[in-house]
Design a protein around this motif. Structure first.
Motif, PDB file in Angstrom:
ATOM      1  N   GLN A  13       0.851  -1.195   0.000  1.00 17.46           N
ATOM      2  CA  GLN A  13       0.000   0.000   0.000  1.00 17.46           C
ATOM      3  C   GLN A  13       0.881   1.237   0.000  1.00 17.46           C
ATOM      4  N   ASN A  14       0.516   2.217  -0.822  1.00 22.20           N
ATOM      5  CA  ASN A  14       1.227   3.480  -0.883  1.00 22.20           C
ATOM      6  C   ASN A  14       0.506   4.470   0.022  1.00 22.20           C
ATOM      7  N   VAL A  15       1.225   5.076   0.981  1.00 23.62           N
ATOM      8  CA  VAL A  15       0.634   6.045   1.901  1.00 23.62           C
ATOM      9  C   VAL A  15       1.468   7.326   1.914  1.00 23.62           C
ATOM     10  N   LEU A  16       0.815   8.435   2.203  1.00 26.78           N
ATOM     11  CA  LEU A  16       1.483   9.722   2.371  1.00 26.78           C
ATOM     12  C   LEU A  16       1.667   9.954   3.863  1.00 26.78           C
ATOM     13  N   VAL A  17       2.898  10.280   4.269  1.00 27.63           N
ATOM     14  CA  VAL A  17       3.183  10.581   5.670  1.00 27.63           C
ATOM     15  C   VAL A  17       3.484  12.072   5.769  1.00 27.63           C
ATOM     16  N   GLN A  18       2.747  12.766   6.624  1.00 29.95           N
ATOM     17  CA  GLN A  18       2.987  14.192   6.852  1.00 29.95           C
ATOM     18  C   GLN A  18       2.983  14.458   8.346  1.00 29.95           C
ATOM     19  N   THR A  19       3.704  15.492   8.751  1.00 32.45           N
ATOM     20  CA  THR A  19       3.829  15.812  10.176  1.00 32.45           C
ATOM     21  C   THR A  19       3.334  17.235  10.426  1.00 32.45           C
ATOM     22  N   VAL A  20       2.693  17.410  11.600  1.00 33.42           N
ATOM     23  CA  VAL A  20       2.103  18.691  11.973  1.00 33.42           C
ATOM     24  C   VAL A  20       2.581  19.045  13.375  1.00 33.42           C
ATOM     25  N   LEU A  21       2.972  20.304  13.556  1.00 35.21           N
ATOM     26  CA  LEU A  21       3.363  20.820  14.865  1.00 35.21           C
ATOM     27  C   LEU A  21       2.705  22.179  15.042  1.00 35.21           C
ATOM     28  N   ASP A  22       1.987  22.363  16.133  1.00 35.83           N
ATOM     29  CA  ASP A  22       1.283  23.621  16.410  1.00 35.83           C
ATOM     30  C   ASP A  22       0.378  24.033  15.241  1.00 35.83           C
ATOM     31  N   HIS A  23      -0.378  23.087  14.711  1.00 34.60           N
ATOM     32  CA  HIS A  23      -1.353  23.313  13.643  1.00 34.60           C
ATOM     33  C   HIS A  23      -0.733  23.724  12.311  1.00 34.60           C
ATOM     34  N   PRO A  45       7.365  15.728   4.207  1.00 34.08           N
ATOM     35  CA  PRO A  45       6.272  14.880   3.727  1.00 34.08           C
ATOM     36  C   PRO A  45       6.789  13.966   2.615  1.00 34.08           C
ATOM     37  N   GLU A  46       6.362  12.728   2.639  1.00 27.97           N
ATOM     38  CA  GLU A  46       6.828  11.768   1.644  1.00 27.97           C
ATOM     39  C   GLU A  46       5.841  10.607   1.530  1.00 27.97           C
ATOM     40  N   ARG A  47       5.776  10.052   0.333  1.00 24.88           N
ATOM     41  CA  ARG A  47       5.001   8.839   0.099  1.00 24.88           C
ATOM     42  C   ARG A  47       5.919   7.645   0.268  1.00 24.88           C
ATOM     43  N   VAL A  48       5.353   6.574   0.816  1.00 20.43           N
ATOM     44  CA  VAL A  48       6.117   5.346   1.003  1.00 20.43           C
ATOM     45  C   VAL A  48       5.204   4.163   0.705  1.00 20.43           C
ATOM     46  N   THR A  49       5.781   3.134   0.099  1.00 17.98           N
ATOM     47  CA  THR A  49       5.036   1.903  -0.143  1.00 17.98           C
ATOM     48  C   THR A  49       5.408   0.927   0.951  1.00 17.98           C
ATOM     49  N   LEU A  50       4.405   0.509   1.694  1.00 21.49           N
ATOM     50  CA  LEU A  50       4.650  -0.413   2.803  1.00 21.49           C
ATOM     51  C   LEU A  50       3.859  -1.696   2.607  1.00 21.49           C
ATOM     52  N   ARG A  51       4.193  -2.692   3.378  1.00 20.16           N
ATOM     53  CA  ARG A  51       3.488  -3.968   3.312  1.00 20.16           C
ATOM     54  C   ARG A  51       2.334  -3.942   4.299  1.00 20.16           C
ATOM     55  N   LYS A  52       1.142  -4.276   3.805  1.00 18.56           N
ATOM     56  CA  LYS A  52      -0.056  -4.269   4.646  1.00 18.56           C
ATOM     57  C   LYS A  52      -0.027  -5.429   5.632  1.00 18.56           C
ATOM     58  N   TYR A 105      -4.410   0.552   5.570  1.00 20.85           N
ATOM     59  CA  TYR A 105      -4.136   1.660   6.478  1.00 20.85           C
ATOM     60  C   TYR A 105      -4.714   2.912   5.812  1.00 20.85           C
ATOM     61  N   PRO A 106      -4.915   3.996   6.551  1.00 22.54           N
ATOM     62  CA  PRO A 106      -5.376   5.227   5.908  1.00 22.54           C
ATOM     63  C   PRO A 106      -4.392   5.656   4.819  1.00 22.54           C
ATOM     64  N   ALA A 107      -4.895   6.247   3.735  1.00 18.24           N
ATOM     65  CA  ALA A 107      -4.053   6.666   2.614  1.00 18.24           C
ATOM     66  C   ALA A 107      -3.140   7.825   2.995  1.00 18.24           C
ATOM     67  N   THR A 108      -3.574   8.656   3.943  1.00 17.50           N
ATOM     68  CA  THR A 108      -2.760   9.768   4.435  1.00 17.50           C
ATOM     69  C   THR A 108      -2.587   9.607   5.936  1.00 17.50           C
ATOM     70  N   LEU A 109      -1.345   9.602   6.363  1.00 16.73           N
ATOM     71  CA  LEU A 109      -1.029   9.485   7.791  1.00 16.73           C
ATOM     72  C   LEU A 109      -0.527  10.843   8.266  1.00 16.73           C
ATOM     73  N   THR A 110      -1.354  11.550   9.017  1.00 17.11           N
ATOM     74  CA  THR A 110      -0.973  12.847   9.561  1.00 17.11           C
ATOM     75  C   THR A 110      -0.542  12.634  11.009  1.00 17.11           C
ATOM     76  N   VAL A 111       0.739  12.856  11.254  1.00 17.41           N
ATOM     77  CA  VAL A 111       1.326  12.605  12.560  1.00 17.41           C
ATOM     78  C   VAL A 111       1.433  13.934  13.310  1.00 17.41           C
ATOM     79  N   VAL A 112       0.845  13.991  14.499  1.00 14.14           N
ATOM     80  CA  VAL A 112       0.872  15.212  15.310  1.00 14.14           C
ATOM     81  C   VAL A 112       2.104  15.170  16.203  1.00 14.14           C
ATOM     82  N   MET A 113       3.000  16.132  15.983  1.00 12.10           N
ATOM     83  CA  MET A 113       4.256  16.211  16.728  1.00 12.10           C
ATOM     84  C   MET A 113       4.044  16.876  18.085  1.00 12.10           C
ATOM     85  N   HIS A 114       4.878  16.503  19.033  1.00 10.92           N
ATOM     86  CA  HIS A 114       4.924  17.143  20.350  1.00 10.92           C
ATOM     87  C   HIS A 114       6.167  18.030  20.382  1.00 10.92           C
ATOM     88  N   PRO A 115       6.052  19.246  20.913  1.00 12.13           N
ATOM     89  CA  PRO A 115       7.214  20.149  20.926  1.00 12.13           C
ATOM     90  C   PRO A 115       8.377  19.542  21.700  1.00 12.13           C
TER      91      PRO A 115
END
Length: 132
Positions: A13-23, A45-52, A105-115
């Motif tokens: 599965q190809n998914v997009l991984v993105q990270t968010v800090l303070d909105h 942000p990057e796309r990655v192909t992973l094994r389901k 898995y969800p097609a877009t993985l939005t990861v919320v960062m902690h400061p």
């Protein structure tokens, strides 16, 4: 009804991984994604192909001076897995569960960062604890 997901769907599965800090989206964060069948490294942000997998996907991200994140994302059963259960009296279900073909898995993985916390702001380590 759908048939065996192992025959009709990929175990990748190809998914997009993105990270968010303070909105706000933050780029250049190093992340490790892993589940029970593999490990993948990305810089967001990057796309990655992973094994389901039927198991969860764990995401561990860090950026020096910016922050960190650790998340777990559960896989979801897709429609082909249920059709497989009905059509093959359960045999195909176990094949799909073992190969991960019947899960997504969800097609877009939005990861919320902690400061990041300054090292001096942390309490001192307990006596006898070795820091690396």
């Amino acid at each position: 009804m759908a048939g065996c997901a192992s025959l009709t769907e990929s175990t990748q599965q190809n998914v997009l991984v993105q990270t968010v800090l303070d909105h706000r989206e933050i780029a250049g964060v190093g992340c490790v994604l892993y589940n029970d069948v593999g490990k993948w490294f990305v810089t967001t942000p990057e796309r990655v192909t992973l094994r389901k997998s039927a198991g969860p996907l764990r995401i561990d991200c860090r950026k020096e001076g910016a922050g960190w994140a650790y998340e777990k994302v559960d896989s979801k059963v897709d429609g082909n897995l249920w059709g497989n259960l009905a059509l093959t009296a359960g045999v195909g279900y176990f094949i799909d569960k073992n190969t991960g073909a019947g899960y997504d898995y969800p097609a877009t993985l939005t990861v919320v960062m902690h400061p990041a916390v300054e090292r001096d702001a942390l309490p001192p380590p307990a006596a006898g604890v070795t820091l690396y």
